[in-house]
Write an enzyme that holds these catalytic residues in place. Structure first.
Site, PDB file in Angstrom:
ATOM      1  N   GLY A  18      -7.870  14.677  -9.197  1.00 24.46           N
ATOM      2  CA  GLY A  18      -8.047  14.594  -7.655  1.00 24.46           C
ATOM      3  C   GLY A  18      -7.694  16.038  -6.971  1.00 24.46           C
ATOM      4  O   GLY A  18      -8.071  16.397  -5.700  1.00 24.46           O
ATOM      5  N   ILE A  20      -9.050  20.304  -6.850  1.00 29.67           N
ATOM      6  CA  ILE A  20     -10.782  20.804  -6.632  1.00 29.67           C
ATOM      7  C   ILE A  20     -10.929  21.539  -7.911  1.00 29.67           C
ATOM      8  O   ILE A  20     -12.367  21.384  -8.086  1.00 29.67           O
ATOM      9  CB  ILE A  20     -10.174  22.267  -5.667  1.00 29.67           C
ATOM     10  CG1 ILE A  20     -10.090  21.639  -4.321  1.00 29.67           C
ATOM     11  CG2 ILE A  20     -11.574  23.077  -5.493  1.00 29.67           C
ATOM     12  CD1 ILE A  20      -9.867  22.751  -3.187  1.00 29.67           C
ATOM     13  N   ASN A  95      -8.968  29.147  -9.857  1.00 33.48           N
ATOM     14  CA  ASN A  95      -8.527  28.022  -9.065  1.00 33.48           C
ATOM     15  C   ASN A  95      -7.104  27.476  -9.096  1.00 33.48           C
ATOM     16  O   ASN A  95      -6.837  27.091  -7.956  1.00 33.48           O
ATOM     17  CB  ASN A  95      -9.336  26.721  -9.435  1.00 33.48           C
ATOM     18  CG  ASN A  95      -9.225  25.518  -8.670  1.00 33.48           C
ATOM     19  OD1 ASN A  95      -9.268  25.204  -7.525  1.00 33.48           O
ATOM     20  ND2 ASN A  95      -8.063  24.417  -9.461  1.00 33.48           N
ATOM     21  N   TYR A 165       3.035  31.353  -0.027  1.00 30.89           N
ATOM     22  CA  TYR A 165       1.601  30.593  -0.137  1.00 30.89           C
ATOM     23  C   TYR A 165       0.557  31.561   0.567  1.00 30.89           C
ATOM     24  O   TYR A 165      -0.302  31.924   0.109  1.00 30.89           O
ATOM     25  CB  TYR A 165       1.265  29.202   0.149  1.00 30.89           C
ATOM     26  CG  TYR A 165       0.024  28.670  -0.190  1.00 30.89           C
ATOM     27  CD1 TYR A 165      -0.415  28.394  -1.462  1.00 30.89           C
ATOM     28  CD2 TYR A 165      -0.944  28.134   0.593  1.00 30.89           C
ATOM     29  CE1 TYR A 165      -1.507  27.789  -1.833  1.00 30.89           C
ATOM     30  CE2 TYR A 165      -2.189  27.512   0.524  1.00 30.89           C
ATOM     31  CZ  TYR A 165      -2.282  27.350  -0.824  1.00 30.89           C
ATOM     32  OH  TYR A 165      -3.592  26.701  -1.242  1.00 30.89           O
ATOM     33  N   PRO A 201      -3.783  16.685  -4.306  1.00 31.80           N
ATOM     34  CA  PRO A 201      -2.125  16.382  -4.626  1.00 31.80           C
ATOM     35  C   PRO A 201      -1.445  17.507  -3.950  1.00 31.80           C
ATOM     36  O   PRO A 201      -0.415  17.267  -3.509  1.00 31.80           O
ATOM     37  CB  PRO A 201      -2.117  16.244  -6.039  1.00 31.80           C
ATOM     38  CG  PRO A 201      -3.585  15.920  -6.703  1.00 31.80           C
ATOM     39  CD  PRO A 201      -4.500  16.476  -5.617  1.00 31.80           C
TER      40      PRO A 201
END
Length: 271
Positions: A18, A20, A95, A165, A201
Protein backbone atom coordinates in the site's frame (compact mmCIF):
# COMPACT_ATOMS: atom_id res chain seq x y z
CA UNK A 1 4.46 0.30 -22.03
CA UNK A 2 8.20 -0.24 -22.37
CA UNK A 3 9.26 3.23 -21.24
CA UNK A 4 11.92 1.75 -18.93
CA UNK A 5 13.02 -1.17 -21.08
CA UNK A 6 16.27 -2.68 -19.85
CA UNK A 7 16.78 -0.40 -16.86
CA UNK A 8 17.95 -1.57 -13.43
CA UNK A 9 16.58 0.29 -10.41
CA UNK A 10 16.91 0.41 -6.64
CA UNK A 11 13.75 1.56 -4.83
CA UNK A 12 13.99 2.11 -1.08
CA UNK A 13 11.08 1.96 1.33
CA UNK A 14 9.29 -0.63 -0.80
CA UNK A 15 8.50 -3.25 1.79
CA UNK A 16 5.01 -2.34 2.92
CA UNK A 17 1.87 -3.15 1.00
CA UNK A 18 0.00 0.00 0.00
CA UNK A 19 2.93 2.41 0.00
CA UNK A 20 4.40 4.49 -2.81
CA UNK A 21 7.60 2.45 -3.01
CA UNK A 22 5.73 -0.74 -3.83
CA UNK A 23 3.63 1.09 -6.43
CA UNK A 24 6.79 2.51 -8.03
CA UNK A 25 8.51 -0.89 -8.13
CA UNK A 26 5.48 -2.46 -9.80
CA UNK A 27 5.13 0.39 -12.29
CA UNK A 28 8.82 0.18 -13.23
CA UNK A 29 8.53 -3.54 -13.91
CA UNK A 30 5.38 -3.10 -15.96
CA UNK A 31 7.23 -0.48 -18.02
CA UNK A 32 9.95 -2.98 -18.89
CA UNK A 33 12.60 -2.51 -16.20
CA UNK A 34 15.10 -5.37 -16.35
CA UNK A 35 15.35 -5.52 -12.57
CA UNK A 36 14.02 -3.72 -9.51
CA UNK A 37 15.77 -4.09 -6.18
CA UNK A 38 13.18 -3.13 -3.56
CA UNK A 39 14.64 -2.43 -0.12
CA UNK A 40 13.12 -1.94 3.30
CA UNK A 41 13.58 -2.60 7.00
CA UNK A 42 10.30 -4.51 6.97
CA UNK A 43 10.26 -8.20 6.17
CA UNK A 44 6.90 -9.34 7.54
CA UNK A 45 4.96 -8.28 4.45
CA UNK A 46 7.51 -9.53 1.95
CA UNK A 47 5.47 -12.52 0.85
CA UNK A 48 2.45 -10.35 0.05
CA UNK A 49 4.56 -7.94 -1.98
CA UNK A 50 6.29 -10.70 -3.95
CA UNK A 51 2.90 -12.21 -4.72
CA UNK A 52 1.58 -8.85 -5.92
CA UNK A 53 4.57 -8.28 -8.18
CA UNK A 54 4.53 -11.82 -9.54
CA UNK A 55 0.89 -11.37 -10.53
CA UNK A 56 1.64 -8.37 -12.73
CA UNK A 57 2.86 -10.49 -15.64
CA UNK A 58 6.13 -8.69 -16.36
CA UNK A 59 9.43 -10.21 -17.46
CA UNK A 60 11.71 -8.29 -15.08
CA UNK A 61 13.52 -9.52 -11.98
CA UNK A 62 12.20 -8.42 -8.59
CA UNK A 63 14.24 -8.61 -5.39
CA UNK A 64 13.04 -7.58 -1.94
CA UNK A 65 16.00 -7.16 0.40
CA UNK A 66 16.51 -5.91 3.94
CA UNK A 67 18.17 -2.52 4.05
CA UNK A 68 18.79 0.14 6.69
CA UNK A 69 18.96 3.31 4.61
CA UNK A 70 20.81 5.14 7.40
CA UNK A 71 23.70 2.65 7.24
CA UNK A 72 26.60 3.44 4.93
CA UNK A 73 27.68 -0.21 5.06
CA UNK A 74 24.21 -1.37 4.02
CA UNK A 75 24.26 1.00 1.06
CA UNK A 76 27.64 -0.32 -0.05
CA UNK A 77 26.30 -3.88 0.12
CA UNK A 78 23.10 -3.15 -1.80
CA UNK A 79 24.91 -1.32 -4.60
CA UNK A 80 27.72 -3.88 -4.85
CA UNK A 81 25.28 -6.80 -5.00
CA UNK A 82 23.10 -5.06 -7.59
CA UNK A 83 25.97 -4.14 -9.91
CA UNK A 84 27.49 -7.61 -9.57
CA UNK A 85 24.24 -9.37 -10.47
CA UNK A 86 22.94 -7.03 -13.17
CA UNK A 87 26.15 -5.45 -14.47
CA UNK A 88 25.04 -1.92 -13.75
CA UNK A 89 22.57 0.46 -12.13
CA UNK A 90 20.43 3.02 -13.93
CA UNK A 91 17.91 4.43 -11.44
CA UNK A 92 17.89 5.15 -7.71
CA UNK A 93 14.57 6.00 -6.05
CA UNK A 94 15.01 7.34 -2.51
CA UNK A 95 11.53 6.66 -1.21
CA UNK A 96 12.04 5.49 2.39
CA UNK A 97 10.67 7.89 4.96
CA UNK A 98 9.31 8.17 8.48
CA UNK A 99 7.02 10.60 10.27
CA UNK A 100 7.79 12.03 13.70
CA UNK A 101 4.75 13.82 15.05
CA UNK A 102 4.80 16.93 17.23
CA UNK A 103 5.78 20.56 17.15
CA UNK A 104 9.08 22.00 18.42
CA UNK A 105 7.97 21.92 22.04
CA UNK A 106 6.76 18.31 21.81
CA UNK A 107 9.59 16.87 19.69
CA UNK A 108 12.79 15.65 21.31
CA UNK A 109 16.17 16.25 19.71
CA UNK A 110 16.50 12.48 19.42
CA UNK A 111 13.27 12.24 17.41
CA UNK A 112 14.25 15.17 15.20
CA UNK A 113 17.59 13.51 14.44
CA UNK A 114 15.79 10.25 13.69
CA UNK A 115 13.59 12.00 11.12
CA UNK A 116 16.60 13.72 9.58
CA UNK A 117 18.51 10.43 9.42
CA UNK A 118 15.85 8.61 7.40
CA UNK A 119 14.32 11.48 5.40
CA UNK A 120 17.48 13.41 4.58
CA UNK A 121 20.74 11.68 5.52
CA UNK A 122 19.67 8.48 3.75
CA UNK A 123 19.29 10.45 0.50
CA UNK A 124 22.86 11.70 0.90
CA UNK A 125 24.15 8.18 1.60
CA UNK A 126 22.20 6.67 -1.29
CA UNK A 127 23.36 9.20 -3.86
CA UNK A 128 26.94 8.93 -2.62
CA UNK A 129 26.90 5.12 -2.76
CA UNK A 130 25.24 4.91 -6.19
CA UNK A 131 26.99 7.76 -8.01
CA UNK A 132 29.83 5.74 -9.53
CA UNK A 133 27.46 3.08 -10.91
CA UNK A 134 24.89 5.63 -12.09
CA UNK A 135 27.66 7.51 -13.84
CA UNK A 136 28.05 4.59 -16.22
CA UNK A 137 24.36 4.48 -17.18
CA UNK A 138 24.90 6.94 -20.05
CA UNK A 139 26.74 4.19 -21.92
CA UNK A 140 23.44 2.30 -22.05
CA UNK A 141 20.83 5.09 -22.08
CA UNK A 142 20.98 8.59 -23.55
CA UNK A 143 19.32 10.02 -20.46
CA UNK A 144 22.11 8.73 -18.23
CA UNK A 145 21.72 7.76 -14.59
CA UNK A 146 18.70 8.87 -12.60
CA UNK A 147 18.08 9.75 -8.96
CA UNK A 148 14.52 10.47 -7.83
CA UNK A 149 13.86 11.62 -4.28
CA UNK A 150 10.39 11.31 -2.77
CA UNK A 151 10.05 14.53 -0.79
CA UNK A 152 6.33 15.13 -0.22
CA UNK A 153 4.39 18.35 -0.23
CA UNK A 154 5.77 18.67 3.31
CA UNK A 155 8.95 20.12 1.80
CA UNK A 156 7.17 23.40 0.95
CA UNK A 157 4.20 23.45 3.34
CA UNK A 158 4.35 24.70 6.91
CA UNK A 159 2.99 22.56 9.73
CA UNK A 160 3.15 23.30 13.45
CA UNK A 161 2.45 19.72 14.54
CA UNK A 162 4.90 17.71 12.41
CA UNK A 163 8.17 19.63 12.57
CA UNK A 164 10.56 16.69 12.08
CA UNK A 165 8.92 15.48 8.89
CA UNK A 166 8.56 18.87 7.26
CA UNK A 167 12.06 20.12 8.10
CA UNK A 168 13.72 16.90 6.95
CA UNK A 169 11.80 16.90 3.67
CA UNK A 170 12.67 20.55 3.04
CA UNK A 171 16.34 19.74 3.58
CA UNK A 172 16.01 16.95 1.03
CA UNK A 173 14.79 19.46 -1.53
CA UNK A 174 17.99 21.49 -1.24
CA UNK A 175 20.07 18.31 -1.34
CA UNK A 176 18.33 17.37 -4.60
CA UNK A 177 19.18 20.63 -6.35
CA UNK A 178 22.77 20.64 -5.09
CA UNK A 179 23.25 17.05 -6.26
CA UNK A 180 21.77 17.91 -9.66
CA UNK A 181 24.40 20.62 -10.10
CA UNK A 182 27.25 18.40 -8.95
CA UNK A 183 26.33 15.22 -10.81
CA UNK A 184 25.07 16.70 -14.08
CA UNK A 185 28.56 16.55 -15.65
CA UNK A 186 28.58 12.82 -14.87
CA UNK A 187 25.35 12.43 -16.88
CA UNK A 188 23.29 11.80 -13.75
CA UNK A 189 19.92 13.52 -13.42
CA UNK A 190 18.62 14.26 -9.92
CA UNK A 191 14.98 15.23 -9.42
CA UNK A 192 12.31 15.09 -6.74
CA UNK A 193 8.63 14.18 -6.58
CA UNK A 194 6.38 15.90 -4.05
CA UNK A 195 3.22 13.87 -3.46
CA UNK A 196 0.25 15.48 -1.80
CA UNK A 197 -2.21 13.58 0.36
CA UNK A 198 -1.62 10.02 -0.82
CA UNK A 199 -3.47 7.25 0.97
CA UNK A 200 -0.59 5.16 2.21
CA UNK A 201 -0.16 3.45 5.60
CA UNK A 202 2.15 6.31 6.68
CA UNK A 203 -0.47 8.93 5.82
CA UNK A 204 -3.19 7.01 7.63
CA UNK A 205 -0.98 6.85 10.73
CA UNK A 206 -0.42 10.60 10.41
CA UNK A 207 -4.15 11.25 10.21
CA UNK A 208 -4.65 9.17 13.34
CA UNK A 209 -2.09 11.36 15.10
CA UNK A 210 -3.97 14.49 14.00
CA UNK A 211 -7.20 13.01 15.35
CA UNK A 212 -5.49 12.22 18.65
CA UNK A 213 -4.27 15.83 18.79
CA UNK A 214 -7.87 17.00 18.46
CA UNK A 215 -7.49 18.53 15.00
CA UNK A 216 -10.28 16.37 13.52
CA UNK A 217 -13.00 14.12 14.86
CA UNK A 218 -12.04 11.10 12.75
CA UNK A 219 -9.57 9.91 10.12
CA UNK A 220 -12.32 10.09 7.51
CA UNK A 221 -12.94 13.73 8.42
CA UNK A 222 -9.20 14.42 8.28
CA UNK A 223 -8.87 12.83 4.84
CA UNK A 224 -11.86 14.78 3.54
CA UNK A 225 -10.53 18.06 4.91
CA UNK A 226 -7.06 17.56 3.41
CA UNK A 227 -8.48 16.46 0.06
CA UNK A 228 -10.70 19.54 -0.04
CA UNK A 229 -7.63 21.77 0.23
CA UNK A 230 -6.55 21.02 -3.33
CA UNK A 231 -8.37 22.01 -6.54
CA UNK A 232 -8.92 18.41 -7.63
CA UNK A 233 -10.77 17.73 -4.41
CA UNK A 234 -9.51 14.23 -3.74
CA UNK A 235 -6.61 12.32 -2.26
CA UNK A 236 -4.10 10.54 -4.46
CA UNK A 237 -3.48 6.81 -4.55
CA UNK A 238 0.05 5.34 -4.63
CA UNK A 239 -0.55 4.15 -8.19
CA UNK A 240 -1.27 7.74 -9.27
CA UNK A 241 2.03 8.92 -7.85
CA UNK A 242 4.03 6.09 -9.43
CA UNK A 243 3.43 7.62 -12.88
CA UNK A 244 5.53 10.64 -11.91
CA UNK A 245 8.46 8.40 -11.01
CA UNK A 246 8.14 6.48 -14.28
CA UNK A 247 8.32 9.72 -16.25
CA UNK A 248 11.42 11.00 -14.46
CA UNK A 249 13.14 7.61 -14.78
CA UNK A 250 12.36 7.38 -18.49
CA UNK A 251 14.20 8.71 -21.52
CA UNK A 252 11.33 11.17 -22.00
CA UNK A 253 12.85 13.19 -19.12
CA UNK A 254 16.45 13.01 -20.32
CA UNK A 255 16.80 16.82 -20.23
CA UNK A 256 15.14 17.23 -16.82
CA UNK A 257 17.32 17.66 -13.74
CA UNK A 258 17.08 19.64 -10.52
CA UNK A 259 13.31 19.72 -10.93
CA UNK A 260 10.64 19.49 -8.23
CA UNK A 261 7.62 17.69 -9.66
CA UNK A 262 4.59 18.65 -7.60
CA UNK A 263 2.16 15.75 -7.53
CA UNK A 264 -0.15 17.30 -4.98
CA UNK A 265 -3.47 17.84 -6.76
CA UNK A 266 -2.76 21.56 -6.88
CA UNK A 267 -2.45 22.14 -3.15
CA UNK A 268 0.91 23.82 -3.73
CA UNK A 269 -0.88 26.65 -5.53
CA UNK A 270 -1.99 27.89 -2.15
CA UNK A 271 1.57 28.21 -0.81
Amino acid sequence: MGRLNGKVAIVTGAGRVGNIGVAVARAFLREGARAVIATDMRAEEGYDIRALVAGDGHAGVFRLVEHDVTSEADWARIVSDTVAEFDGLDVLVNNAGIAVHGGILQTSLEDLRKAMAVNHDALFLGIKACAAALGQAHTRFAGGGVVINNLSMASYMMNATNIGYHVSKAAGRMLTTCAALELGPQKIRVNSVHPGVTMTPLIREGLEAYVAAGMWESTDAAEAALAAMNPLGRASQPEDTAHAFVYLASEEAQFVTGASLYHDGGIGLRY
